[in-house]
Every structure is written in structure tokens, then in C-alpha cells.
Design a protein around this motif. Structure first.
Motif, PDB file in Angstrom:
ATOM      1  N   LEU A   1       0.831  -1.201   0.000  1.00 28.64           N
ATOM      2  CA  LEU A   1       0.000   0.000   0.000  1.00 28.64           C
ATOM      3  C   LEU A   1       0.866   1.252   0.000  1.00 28.64           C
ATOM      4  CD1 LEU A   1      -2.559  -1.133   2.717  1.00 28.64           C
ATOM      5  CD2 LEU A   1      -2.760  -1.373   0.237  1.00 28.64           C
ATOM      6  N   SER A   2       0.553   2.163  -0.889  1.00 34.29           N
ATOM      7  CA  SER A   2       1.293   3.412  -1.009  1.00 34.29           C
ATOM      8  C   SER A   2       0.851   4.393   0.067  1.00 34.29           C
ATOM      9  CB  SER A   2       1.053   4.018  -2.395  1.00 34.29           C
ATOM     10  OG  SER A   2       1.588   5.312  -2.447  1.00 34.29           O
ATOM     11  N   ALA A   3       1.771   4.776   0.942  1.00 35.24           N
ATOM     12  CA  ALA A   3       1.452   5.758   1.982  1.00 35.24           C
ATOM     13  C   ALA A   3       1.221   7.130   1.360  1.00 35.24           C
ATOM     14  CB  ALA A   3       2.580   5.814   3.002  1.00 35.24           C
ATOM     15  N   ALA A   4       1.893   7.418   0.261  1.00 29.80           N
ATOM     16  CA  ALA A   4       1.773   8.721  -0.396  1.00 29.80           C
ATOM     17  C   ALA A   4       0.411   8.896  -1.059  1.00 29.80           C
ATOM     18  CB  ALA A   4       2.885   8.897  -1.429  1.00 29.80           C
ATOM     19  N   ARG A   5      -0.212   7.810  -1.473  1.00 29.88           N
ATOM     20  CA  ARG A   5      -1.496   7.906  -2.199  1.00 29.88           C
ATOM     21  C   ARG A   5      -2.652   7.365  -1.367  1.00 29.88           C
ATOM     22  NH1 ARG A   5      -0.735   5.226  -7.713  1.00 29.88           N
ATOM     23  NH2 ARG A   5      -2.949   5.679  -7.756  1.00 29.88           N
TER      24      ARG A   5
ATOM     25  N   ILE B   1      -0.681  -0.988  -4.573  1.00 34.82           N
ATOM     26  CA  ILE B   1       0.318  -0.955  -5.638  1.00 34.82           C
ATOM     27  C   ILE B   1       0.116  -2.196  -6.500  1.00 34.82           C
ATOM     28  CG2 ILE B   1       2.800  -1.156  -6.084  1.00 34.82           C
ATOM     29  CD1 ILE B   1       3.184   0.437  -3.433  1.00 34.82           C
ATOM     30  N   LYS B   2       0.212  -2.051  -7.797  1.00 36.72           N
ATOM     31  CA  LYS B   2      -0.004  -3.158  -8.729  1.00 36.72           C
ATOM     32  C   LYS B   2       1.158  -4.150  -8.651  1.00 36.72           C
ATOM     33  CE  LYS B   2      -1.656  -5.416 -12.285  1.00 36.72           C
ATOM     34  NZ  LYS B   2      -2.178  -6.680 -11.952  1.00 36.72           N
TER      35      LYS B   2
ATOM     36  N   GLN C   1       5.618 -13.296  -7.323  1.00 34.63           N
ATOM     37  CA  GLN C   1       5.044 -12.021  -7.757  1.00 34.63           C
ATOM     38  C   GLN C   1       6.187 -11.077  -8.103  1.00 34.63           C
ATOM     39  OE1 GLN C   1       2.621 -11.206  -4.149  1.00 34.63           O
ATOM     40  NE2 GLN C   1       0.871 -11.202  -5.545  1.00 34.63           N
ATOM     41  N   GLU C   2       5.842  -9.995  -8.793  1.00 35.59           N
ATOM     42  CA  GLU C   2       6.843  -8.990  -9.156  1.00 35.59           C
ATOM     43  C   GLU C   2       6.217  -7.609  -9.024  1.00 35.59           C
ATOM     44  OE1 GLU C   2      10.082  -8.558 -12.648  1.00 35.59           O
ATOM     45  OE2 GLU C   2       8.007  -8.779 -13.329  1.00 35.59           O
ATOM     46  N   TRP C   3       7.024  -6.667  -8.557  1.00 35.13           N
ATOM     47  CA  TRP C   3       6.615  -5.263  -8.493  1.00 35.13           C
ATOM     48  C   TRP C   3       7.620  -4.466  -9.309  1.00 35.13           C
ATOM     49  CZ3 TRP C   3       7.852  -1.699  -3.824  1.00 35.13           C
ATOM     50  CH2 TRP C   3       7.365  -0.404  -4.073  1.00 35.13           C
ATOM     51  N   VAL C   4       7.217  -4.062 -10.511  1.00 36.37           N
ATOM     52  CA  VAL C   4       8.081  -3.287 -11.398  1.00 36.37           C
ATOM     53  C   VAL C   4       7.987  -1.825 -10.955  1.00 36.37           C
ATOM     54  CG1 VAL C   4       8.547  -2.601 -13.778  1.00 36.37           C
ATOM     55  CG2 VAL C   4       7.712  -4.915 -13.279  1.00 36.37           C
TER      56      VAL C   4
ATOM     57  N   PRO D   1       6.823   0.608   0.862  1.00 39.89           N
ATOM     58  CA  PRO D   1       5.396   0.779   1.161  1.00 39.89           C
ATOM     59  C   PRO D   1       4.941  -0.060   2.365  1.00 39.89           C
ATOM     60  CG  PRO D   1       5.711  -0.324  -0.952  1.00 39.89           C
ATOM     61  CD  PRO D   1       7.056  -0.009  -0.423  1.00 39.89           C
ATOM     62  N   VAL D   2       3.736   0.208   2.787  1.00 44.42           N
ATOM     63  CA  VAL D   2       3.110  -0.549   3.869  1.00 44.42           C
ATOM     64  C   VAL D   2       2.731  -1.924   3.321  1.00 44.42           C
ATOM     65  CG1 VAL D   2       1.076  -0.640   5.383  1.00 44.42           C
ATOM     66  CG2 VAL D   2       2.225   1.552   4.935  1.00 44.42           C
ATOM     67  N   ILE D   3       2.968  -2.958   4.114  1.00 45.04           N
ATOM     68  CA  ILE D   3       2.617  -4.324   3.706  1.00 45.04           C
ATOM     69  C   ILE D   3       1.309  -4.714   4.384  1.00 45.04           C
ATOM     70  CG2 ILE D   3       3.285  -6.750   3.775  1.00 45.04           C
ATOM     71  CD1 ILE D   3       6.214  -5.797   3.716  1.00 45.04           C
ATOM     72  N   ASP D   4       0.344  -5.139   3.584  1.00 43.94           N
ATOM     73  CA  ASP D   4      -0.955  -5.603   4.062  1.00 43.94           C
ATOM     74  C   ASP D   4      -1.026  -7.095   3.735  1.00 43.94           C
ATOM     75  OD1 ASP D   4      -3.523  -5.457   5.110  1.00 43.94           O
ATOM     76  OD2 ASP D   4      -4.430  -4.863   3.202  1.00 43.94           O
ATOM     77  N   ASN D   5      -0.797  -7.949   4.724  1.00 40.74           N
ATOM     78  CA  ASN D   5      -0.617  -9.369   4.489  1.00 40.74           C
ATOM     79  C   ASN D   5      -1.605 -10.185   5.331  1.00 40.74           C
ATOM     80  OD1 ASN D   5       0.311 -11.950   4.047  1.00 40.74           O
ATOM     81  ND2 ASN D   5       2.287 -11.643   5.006  1.00 40.74           N
ATOM     82  N   PHE D   6      -2.550 -10.846   4.651  1.00 38.91           N
ATOM     83  CA  PHE D   6      -3.513 -11.693   5.340  1.00 38.91           C
ATOM     84  C   PHE D   6      -3.426 -13.150   4.877  1.00 38.91           C
ATOM     85  CE2 PHE D   6      -5.222  -7.430   5.661  1.00 38.91           C
ATOM     86  CZ  PHE D   6      -5.522  -7.375   7.015  1.00 38.91           C
TER      87      PHE D   6
END
Length: 164
Positions: free
Chosen positions: A95-99, A104-105, A122-125, A133-138
Motif C-alpha cells: 500500500l502506497s502511503a503517499a497515495r 500498488i499493482k 510475484q513482481e513489483w516493477v 510501502p506498507v505491507i498488508d498481508n492476510f
């Protein structure tokens, strides 16, 4: 000397029988050591132009996730692997703290079995961020509420470990 039936019933157990009985009682009192906890391990590693994200869970937990997602086939089947990857995709977010916590995709690449684990890729380009960013993990929480999560993040200027 001849032993009578009454003598056998009242005779003290032999040392061997006592030892065996003591050992059995001790084994019964020991907690089960073979039980393992439920957990997911996530490695997030900078690879030059993106972050590679690998989630690893025990195969037994992956089978439970597959069934939770409606899977009925063997965990080795492509559809089962895809269901577990989809499950992770829905429950692991950056999760983007700035937005204002906008997700985030992340691109989910696939899943495979390696030894006694199932891995989801997974990949984050992105360009290397100034702040992670903040990690939201469930992941696993809805199938195993006591599940733990261990996250390692490695990037230039960033070497961090987190737990849930």
C-alpha cells in the motif's frame, strides 16, 4: 520350586516389564513434537528494475488453501497451483502511503512446488523507492487464524525483517 496360579498374580512385575511400562508412560506424557506451526515466509528482493516477491508455505497449508478456494484436484495440478496463487494475490498487498493507502499493482507470475513447500511468485516493477510501502498481508489467516508471517526485504539501503 513350582509356581502356583495365585503366586503369579501376586508376584511383582519383572524389572524389564517395569522399564517398558515406565518408558510407555513417559512417551505418553511428552507433547507431540511432530506438529509444526502454520506460517508463510515472504522474501522481497530488489533485482535491478523491480522487486521479486516469493511467498513460501508448507504444502499441507497449500492444500488447505486450495480446498478453501474451491479446488478439488491434486495440489500438483495446474489449476490447483493457480488457485493458491490467486489466493495469495488477493491477500498480499503493498500500500502506497503517499497515495492514501492505494494498492500498488503487483504482477502474479505463478506458483510451483519445491520439496515440501509451495512457492508463489510475484513482481513489483518500479524504481527503487525512497521508503518501502506498507505491507498488508492476510495470507493464511482465514484458513489458519493463528498463522504467522515472516517477511524479509532486501534492497540497496534496506535490509529488514518483519513478522505478523
Amino acid at each position: 520350586m513350582v509356581a502356583k496360579a495365585g503366586d503369579i498374580a501376586t508376584a511383582a512385575p519383572s524389572k524389564t516389564l517395569r522399564w517398558i511400562l515406565s518408558a510407555v508412560l513417559l512417551l505418553c506424557m511428552m507433547p507431540a513434537g511432530a506438529h509444526r506451526g502454520h506460517a508463510v515466509w515472504t522474501d522481497i528482493v530488489w533485482s535491478g528494475e523491480s522487486f521479486e516477491i516469493v511467498h513460501r508455505m508448507h504444502l499441507a497449508d497449500a492444500i488447505v488453501v486450495n480446498r478453501y478456494m474451491g479446488g478439488t484436484e491434486s495440489i500438483e495440478e495446474l489449476r490447483s497451483l493457480a488457485l493458491v496463487a490467486l489466493y495469495v494475490d488477493e491477500r498480499f498487498k503493498l500500500l502506497s502511503a503517499a497515495r492514501k493507502d492505494a494498492a500498488i499493482k503487483l504482477e502474479t507470475i505463478g506458483a510451483e512446488i519445491e520439496d515440501d513447500f509451495l512457492l508463489v511468485y510475484q513482481e513489483w516493477v518500479t524504481a527503487l523507492p525512497e521508503r518501502f510501502p506498507v505491507i498488508d498481508n492476510f495470507v493464511l489467516l482465514d484458513v489458519e487464524p493463528e498463522a504467522q508471517a515472516f517477511i524479509k526485504i532486501k534492497a540497496p539501503g534496506l535490509d529488514e525483517e518483519r513478522e505478523r
